[in-house]
Design a protein around this motif. Structure first.
Motif, PDB file in Angstrom:
ATOM      1  N   ALA A 117       0.830  -1.206   0.000  1.00 37.09           N
ATOM      2  CA  ALA A 117       0.000   0.000   0.000  1.00 37.09           C
ATOM      3  C   ALA A 117       0.864   1.256   0.000  1.00 37.09           C
ATOM      4  N   GLU A 118       1.939   1.224   0.776  1.00 37.27           N
ATOM      5  CA  GLU A 118       2.846   2.378   0.802  1.00 37.27           C
ATOM      6  C   GLU A 118       3.519   2.555  -0.552  1.00 37.27           C
ATOM      7  N   GLY A 119       3.952   1.452  -1.157  1.00 39.21           N
ATOM      8  CA  GLY A 119       4.626   1.538  -2.450  1.00 39.21           C
ATOM      9  C   GLY A 119       3.727   2.064  -3.556  1.00 39.21           C
ATOM     10  N   LEU A 120       2.426   1.718  -3.501  1.00 43.46           N
ATOM     11  CA  LEU A 120       1.473   2.173  -4.513  1.00 43.46           C
ATOM     12  C   LEU A 120       0.835   3.515  -4.172  1.00 43.46           C
ATOM     13  N   GLY A 121       1.118   4.028  -2.984  1.00 43.46           N
ATOM     14  CA  GLY A 121       0.539   5.308  -2.585  1.00 43.46           C
ATOM     15  C   GLY A 121      -0.919   5.206  -2.186  1.00 43.46           C
ATOM     16  N   LEU A 122      -1.364   4.002  -1.731  1.00 40.88           N
ATOM     17  CA  LEU A 122      -2.743   3.840  -1.276  1.00 40.88           C
ATOM     18  C   LEU A 122      -2.853   4.376   0.145  1.00 40.88           C
ATOM     19  N   VAL A 123      -3.875   5.184   0.408  1.00 46.65           N
ATOM     20  CA  VAL A 123      -3.985   5.818   1.716  1.00 46.65           C
ATOM     21  C   VAL A 123      -5.130   5.212   2.522  1.00 46.65           C
ATOM     22  N   LYS A 124      -6.366   5.501   2.154  1.00 43.42           N
ATOM     23  CA  LYS A 124      -7.511   5.015   2.936  1.00 43.42           C
ATOM     24  C   LYS A 124      -7.930   3.621   2.478  1.00 43.42           C
ATOM     25  N   ASP A 125      -8.223   3.490   1.189  1.00 41.84           N
ATOM     26  CA  ASP A 125      -8.666   2.213   0.652  1.00 41.84           C
ATOM     27  C   ASP A 125      -7.449   1.416   0.201  1.00 41.84           C
ATOM     28  N   ARG A 126      -7.146   0.320   0.880  1.00 42.65           N
ATOM     29  CA  ARG A 126      -5.974  -0.475   0.554  1.00 42.65           C
ATOM     30  C   ARG A 126      -6.300  -1.653  -0.353  1.00 42.65           C
ATOM     31  N   ARG A 127      -7.523  -1.694  -0.913  1.00 39.93           N
ATOM     32  CA  ARG A 127      -7.829  -2.748  -1.867  1.00 39.93           C
ATOM     33  C   ARG A 127      -7.010  -2.557  -3.131  1.00 39.93           C
ATOM     34  N   ALA A 128      -6.478  -3.635  -3.654  1.00 44.52           N
ATOM     35  CA  ALA A 128      -5.664  -3.572  -4.866  1.00 44.52           C
ATOM     36  C   ALA A 128      -5.838  -4.877  -5.634  1.00 44.52           C
ATOM     37  N   VAL A 129      -5.474  -4.852  -6.898  1.00 51.08           N
ATOM     38  CA  VAL A 129      -5.502  -6.054  -7.729  1.00 51.08           C
ATOM     39  C   VAL A 129      -4.140  -6.733  -7.645  1.00 51.08           C
ATOM     40  N   HIS A 130      -4.133  -8.048  -7.473  1.00 49.90           N
ATOM     41  CA  HIS A 130      -2.875  -8.780  -7.434  1.00 49.90           C
ATOM     42  C   HIS A 130      -2.875  -9.889  -8.483  1.00 49.90           C
ATOM     43  N   ARG A 131      -1.686 -10.215  -8.962  1.00 49.48           N
ATOM     44  CA  ARG A 131      -1.458 -11.374  -9.836  1.00 49.48           C
ATOM     45  C   ARG A 131      -0.231 -12.113  -9.304  1.00 49.48           C
ATOM     46  N   ARG A 132      -0.448 -13.334  -8.866  1.00 52.08           N
ATOM     47  CA  ARG A 132       0.629 -14.136  -8.279  1.00 52.08           C
ATOM     48  C   ARG A 132       0.970 -15.255  -9.250  1.00 52.08           C
ATOM     49  N   ARG A 133       2.265 -15.443  -9.503  1.00 54.26           N
ATOM     50  CA  ARG A 133       2.684 -16.421 -10.499  1.00 54.26           C
ATOM     51  C   ARG A 133       3.982 -17.094 -10.090  1.00 54.26           C
ATOM     52  N   VAL A 134       4.181 -18.315 -10.589  1.00 55.21           N
ATOM     53  CA  VAL A 134       5.454 -19.004 -10.463  1.00 55.21           C
ATOM     54  C   VAL A 134       5.996 -19.187 -11.878  1.00 55.21           C
ATOM     55  N   THR A 135       7.199 -18.684 -12.123  1.00 50.34           N
ATOM     56  CA  THR A 135       7.844 -18.831 -13.428  1.00 50.34           C
ATOM     57  C   THR A 135       8.811 -20.001 -13.376  1.00 50.34           C
TER      58      THR A 135
END
Length: 246
Positions: A117-135
């Motif tokens: 959240a800090e890295g993306l600059g999210l302040v109040k709403d910390r919902r975000a889209v994620h994509r998790r993968r194994v290469t």
């Protein structure tokens, strides 16, 4: 005198001009960059504006200020794999080399951890889209990575929510869907023991040493576009750098 485009703040125009010199190799590690006084004179701006441009370069990890001496280009020890993947995607339209493939293990909306959240600059709403993968390749897992995107990006790039691979890579897809272009990236690295989940995904013994890379991509307006957290198994990474001895 370099020309300033009015579309961006002057300090960013100056910072981007110097950044491009560094990335092209016109300014090399150890070279001194122009001082505040020189920038103010060359660009016809105030000293505070010139100082802010150097601060922006410092925040990007491109330069370092040496007390009583000046500001110098830092050694650019970055996540080479991320840079290579992005360059390959731009040149060929494909992100992986023959023999490499990714398995998407999780996608969707999720409350981002505090560091994301800090890295993306999210302040109040910390919902975000994620994509998790194994290469993987023929020798096994190469890396475990999770890409995170702010809600505005998630709404404009719906494929991020689907478990199928995005052939050109997530970042180029996001650029195409949002009109925002990646400009530079910051990498922070550390080593620690693998978590139980990481050990399973990377086929490691519990507690094996892994390299953690936090990779943040910024757009042309210096806004965070993607936060990626990658975990590398011990036999898949090494630091390499050449440098003069004199």
């Amino acid at each position: 005198m370099p020309q300033i485009e009015e579309a961006q703040p002057k300090y960013l125009q100056i910072a981007h001009y110097i950044r491009d010199q560094i990335l092209r190799g016109d300014l090399r590690p150890g070279d001194e960059v122009p001082s505040e006084r020189q920038l103010a004179a060359d660009w016809k701006v105030s000293r505070p504006t010139a100082a802010r441009s150097l601060e922006a370069l410092s925040h990007q990890g491109l330069v370092e200020k040496r007390q009583g001496s000046g500001t110098y280009v830092r050694s650019l020890e970055v996540n080479r794999r991320a840079r290579e993947l992005y360059g390959r995607a731009r040149q060929t339209g494909k992100i992986y080399t023959p023999g490499e493939y990714a398995v998407i293990t999780s996608t969707g909306w999720m409350e981002a951890p505090a560091h994301v959240a800090e890295g993306l600059g999210l302040v109040k709403d910390r919902r975000a889209v994620h994509r998790r993968r194994v290469t993987n390749n023929q020798d096994g897992p190469i890396t475990l990575s999770t890409s995170w995107f702010a809600p505005d990006v998630g709404h404009r790039a719906p494929k991020l929510l689907e478990p199928e691979r995005i052939q050109e890579g997530t970042l180029m897809y996001v650029e195409n869907m949002t009109g925002r272009q990646g400009s530079y990236a910051e990498d922070r690295m550390c080593a620690r023991g693998a978590t139980e989940e990481e050990a399973v995904d990377l086929q490691l013994e519990p507690g094996s040493a892994v390299l953690i890379v936090h990779h943040v991509v910024f757009d042309l307006q210096d806004r965070p576009l993607e936060f990626a957290e990658a975990t590398y198994p011990p036999h898949r990474w090494a630091f390499e750098q050449g440098y003069p001895l004199t």
